[in-house]
Design a protein around this motif. Structure first.
Motif: not given
Length: 122
Positions: A1-5, A31-36, A58-62
């Motif tokens: 699942m997703s992560i929240v910052k 908004e245009s970042a991959d995984g946002f 989407r994930d920590e890597e994104s």
């Protein structure tokens, strides 16, 4: 699942409009970042002077790719304006003005993993 910052920003009352205006001006930056997946700027209603900047990824890597790419580049450009002794352009790109001071007096970043979520019932 997703992560929240969540970036918790301490903002004095006289800087609230400044902060909100700056976030409105940066619309589209993340908004245009991959995984946002999502962004919200949360204004405090009572009992605190902390705004919360909520982003979901989407994930920590994104998130790290964005932090180490577009976000880092934007901050380095802004810091580069502070390195000399002459007046430098403002963040907005208007020439000749000194770069505005930060609206927040403190910030803290919190990280969460989404373990449950529910959409509205239809």
């Amino acid at each position: 699942m997703s992560i929240v910052k969540i970036n918790a920003l301490t903002v004095p009352a006289d800087q609230r409009e400044v902060l909100e205006s700056r976030f409105a001006a940066r619309k589209g930056f993340v908004e245009s970042a991959d995984g946002f997946e999502w962004f919200e700027l949360l204004r405090p209603l009572e009992g605190t002077d902390r705004y919360l900047v909520y982003t979901r990824w989407r994930d920590e890597e994104s998130f790290q790719a964005w932090m180490n790419g577009p976000m880092k580049e934007a901050h380095q450009r802004a810091k580069g304006a502070d390195s000399g002794t002459e007046a430098k352009p403002a963040e907005s790109g208007t020439g000749g003005e000194e770069r505005p001071k930060p609206a927040a007096t403190d910030s803290e970043t919190w990280s969460f993993e989404v373990v449950q979520q529910a959409p509205p019932k239809k």
